[in-house]
Design an enzyme around this catalytic site. Structure first.
Site, short mmCIF file in Angstrom:
data_model
loop_
_atom_site.label_atom_id
_atom_site.label_comp_id
_atom_site.label_asym_id
_atom_site.label_seq_id
_atom_site.Cartn_x
_atom_site.Cartn_y
_atom_site.Cartn_z
N TRP A 472 0.91 -1.10 0.18
CA TRP A 472 -0.18 0.03 0.01
C TRP A 472 0.81 1.33 -0.11
CZ3 TRP A 472 -5.45 0.06 2.71
CH2 TRP A 472 -5.84 1.39 2.91
N ASP A 473 0.92 2.04 -1.08
CA ASP A 473 1.92 3.06 -1.27
C ASP A 473 1.25 4.50 -1.00
OD1 ASP A 473 4.32 4.38 -1.88
OD2 ASP A 473 4.44 3.38 -3.86
N ASP A 543 13.14 4.39 -0.31
CA ASP A 543 13.49 3.87 -1.59
C ASP A 543 14.90 4.02 -1.86
OD1 ASP A 543 11.01 3.61 -2.43
OD2 ASP A 543 10.72 5.63 -3.32
C1 DGJ Z 1 7.45 4.63 -4.36
C2 DGJ Z 1 7.73 3.15 -3.48
O1 DGJ Z 1 8.26 3.49 -2.63
C3 DGJ Z 1 8.29 2.26 -4.59
O2 DGJ Z 1 8.77 1.19 -3.91
C4 DGJ Z 1 7.38 1.94 -5.74
O3 DGJ Z 1 6.50 1.19 -5.21
C5 DGJ Z 1 6.90 3.00 -6.53
N1 DGJ Z 1 6.42 4.20 -5.49
C6 DGJ Z 1 6.08 2.99 -7.43
O4 DGJ Z 1 5.38 3.99 -7.79
#
Ligand code: DGJ
Length: 723
Positions: A472-473, A543
């Site tokens: 879930w982002d 990230d």
């Molecule tokens: C940001 C996340 O932190 C990444 O791992 C990846 O899922 C991207 N979004 C996808 O848009």
């Protein structure tokens, strides 16, 4: 654990694991703090009260000559009646005055800790409810205190209530006040940014206010909802550390104030900038919980108190101690460029390695070929994924693996069917253009119809497909905090209502699908907070998957969160964020200090890559329960030197690992000796890599000299088993 009321001194005592907390009801009728610290016998602590009656101080209302509120170490500081320190609460009555005096009315000792309706909080623990009220306007505050047998923390929160006959506006509604006997201390905070989350910073307390906050409608990567107050020179193993960790996911503030009398006062909760919440007669408002940890054995013990509290009382019991999915995620490998064949090839690449879950990241839905379109349209893009989700899900299951899927439920793209049908569902102010971030807008979670739409579309995908894992982002911050349909006087409720809306979504999607494992994410680790942890047993830490950067990010994150909460992946080199190349073995060692996975294009794996990955995973599997459930000891801080060293020791001290990372190799450097931490000094341990059996006391006092491989960014791991 016990909570006791002592009538002779009107004192309340709360005793938890290794800690005591005491306050009493003073002659003014207010709750006056006496003590918070290492557990002590109950005694009448009033002998050491500080009274500083000075001619410039004001008396309480109507009590000329009585002790000023400014001199009282308050359990809850209030505004307008002589106390000029940071108040915990500020109200505004219908006639416009902002005064309140919160005086004792009653108490209850609750064997069952009541949950906060609509908001996450710690489970279990004996709880004291202290009821206070203003004698004039009927404003009330119930203070909740919870103690635990198995963690050196005390959880605090407040429920505010309008017990009067006229509306009362809350202009500030924090969660606690905690006085400290002296201000000769340091503050430790966690600051950061995208790809650089939770970097520790230490600053001295001073006369005035030291604070951390967020105005982003999220807990944010910039400043973390955590503050620790330390005695000067506190180290990992010595000194007093008192931590304050807010169980909250929206805008917050935490403050420590140095006062003229040399004392300090810590307070905080929901951000009061851009906040106003009017209570009609009889209405109440619940502030989020703050978990306050105590250690007089340095930062390490403070962190372990949080790790215990969050594993036992916050993270879902189903996941807290469970072995986690070990996954391959396609994001760094493909970003948006994939089709069914490519995904199958990635799955094929890891067959036989021990990876048990394939997670399909962003780009499977709507018309999404890049980050400009499709968010909100949770319908599979069959052009890209021929055969739909069923085809890839079946393929993954045929290979004996579980299938995971990415969502960003709170967002909408301007170029999406959802936005075209309901432009007002995106947060915004009528007749004003919206701010873009990653080309997308945030959906207005304060509105039920918006939440219903999200729940329906996400749950439909989850129910129609065989999905065992969801990521879930949440990739942008809120701007234009404004909600269609809310009265003008309610608009400053926005940030808190967003949090309540988010928790409602989590209940209706996460709790309603108990067989699916949910991982949290926010453009990396920008919403890594205890409230999210109550829904997501693990959260994507950053990230930035570069192992060198990760040593610092994971070190900072571990100040509050257990390793099991941190999602950490092995990725390809040169690293996508830093361009750095780190040996594969090191990448695995660092990524395996958490809930681990792989995030790369495994379709390009050679047989050697596959064999090496399988070897790494066997090593991880052999000690994953230890990593997820053990006690963490930080030994070398990568922020202050060229080494990152930690040990993880099982609760019964029968096994342990020692992870040693060195930034740069060089010749003729001073010898690096590592003193093992956390073992039972009286037991003997077999150290597999040394081929030796040695007493715990020797390993901790004499230490060992790690055999770092040659070169930069190298690591070595030692395994200890009690004989
Ligand atoms: C940001 C996340 O932190 C990444 O791992 C990846 O899922 C991207 N979004 C996808 O848009």
């Amino acid at each position: 654990m016990s909570i006791t009321f002592v009538p002779s001194s009107s004192a309340f005592w709360l005793d938890g694991k290794g800690v005591s907390y005491a306050f009493f009801i003073n002659d003014l009728g207010c709750a006056e703090h006496l003590y918070f610290g290492a557990q002590i016998p109950h005694a009448d602590l009033r002998y050491a009260r500080t009274s500083g009656a000075q001619s410039t101080l004001t008396s309480p209302p109507g009590k000329d000559g009585a002790e000023s509120y400014q001199n009282v170490p308050p359990e809850i500081a209030f505004f307008g009646t002589g106390d000029y320190r940071e108040p915990c609460v500020q109200i505004e009555t219908a006639q416009g005055d902002r005064l309140c005096e919160l005086l004792y009315r009653s108490y209850e000792i609750l064997k069952e800790k009541p949950p906060i309706p609509g908001m996450p909080s710690l489970r279990g623990g004996e709880t004291l409810k202290l009821c206070l009220a203003d004698p004039v306007n009927g404003f009330e505050a119930d203070l909740y205190y919870t103690v635990y047998d198995d963690a050196s923390v005390i959880a605090r929160r407040v429920v505010y209530r309008n017990g009067g006959t006229q509306p009362i506006a809350l202009r500030r509604a924090y969660s606690f006040s905690l006085p400290l006997p002296d201000m000769c201390r340091e503050a430790l905070t966690l600051h950061g940014a995208w790809a650089k989350e939770r970097q520790p910073e230490r600053i001295p307390l001073h006369h005035g206010v030291v604070s951390v906050d967020s105005k982003r409608t999220s807990s944010s990567a910039t400043l973390h909802p955590f503050l620790a107050i330390l005695t000067p020179g506190t180290t990992e193993t010595s000194g007093t550390a008192i931590g304050f960790s807010l169980v909250y996911s929206s805008s917050f503030v935490l403050k420590a104030e140095g006062n003229p009398d040399g004392t300090a006062l810590v307070t905080g909760g929901i951000q009061d900038f851009d906040f106003r919440w009017t209570l009609a007669p009889g209405e109440e408002f619940a502030a989020p919980e703050c978990v306050i940890a105590y250690s007089d054995e340095g930062l390490g013990a403070m962190s372990r108190a949080y790790h215990d509290a969050y594993r036992e009382h916050l993270i879902s019991p189903r996941a807290a101690h469970a072995v986690r999915p070990l996954l391959i995620n396609n994001w760094e490998g493909t970003q948006f460029s994939f089709d069914l064949e490519k995904l199958k090839a990635i799955v094929d690449g890891v067959v036989g390695t021990g990876i048990d879950t394939f997670v399909l990241d962003d780009g499977w839905f709507g018309k999404r070929e890049d980050d400009t379109t499709g968010l909100g349209d949770w319908v599979v893009n069959e052009k890209k994924l021929v055969g739909g989700l069923r085809a890839i899900s079946e393929y993954v299951h045929e290979k004996g693996m579980r299938f995971g899927l990415w969502f960003e439920p709170e967002m909408v793209s301007e170029d999406s069917d959802l936005f075209r049908a309901h432009p007002d569902y995106a947060i915004g102010v009528p007749d004003r253009p919206r701010c873009y971030s990653r080309h997308q807008f945030v959906l207005d979670l304060t509105r039920k119809e918006v939440r219903d739409t999200i729940v329906e579309s996400v749950n439909r995908i989850l129910h129609e497909n065989r999905i065992e894992y969801v990521k879930w982002d949440f990739n942008r911050n809120v701007t234009e905090s404004f909600s269609f349909g809310r009265a003008p006087g309610e608009q400053q409720q926005f940030a808190h209502r967003y949090a309540l809306g988010l928790y409602d979504l989590c209940e209706r999607i996460i709790r309603a699908n108990p067989d699916i494992f949910f991982e949290g994410c926010a453009g990396g680790g920008a919403r890594f907070d205890p409230a999210m942890l109550s829904y997501f047993a693990q959260i994507w830490t950053s990230d930035d998957t570069d192992a060198e950067e990760r040593t610092k990010i994971q070190y900072g994150t571990s100040l509050v969160y257990p390793l099991s909460a941190m999602s950490c992946h092995v990725s390809d080199c040169p690293n996508q964020q830093t361009g750095r190349t780190v040996p594969l073995a090191t990448r695995a060692v660092i990524a395996h200090l958490g809930a681990t996975g792989y995030e790369l294009d495994a379709s390009r794996f050679t047989d050697e890559d596959r064999a090496e990955t399988a070897r790494q995973i066997r090593e991880y599997r052999a000690c994953q329960r230890l990593i997820l459930n053990g006690d963490l000891y930080r030994i070398d801080d990568p922020h202050t030197g060229g080494f990152f060293t930690v040990s993880v020791v099982s609760k019964d001290k029968s096994e342990a690992i020692l992870v040693c990372y060195r930034r740069f190799g060089s010749v003729n450097n001073p010898i690096k000796r590592v003193y093992m931490a956390g073992l039972d000094p009286a037991r003997t341990y077999r150290v597999a890599e040394l081929g030796l059996t040695l007493p715990g006391a020797v390993l901790m006092r004499r230490g060992l000299v790690p055999a770092y491989p040659d070169g930069d960014f190298t690591a070595v791991v030692y395994h200890f088993t009690a004989c």
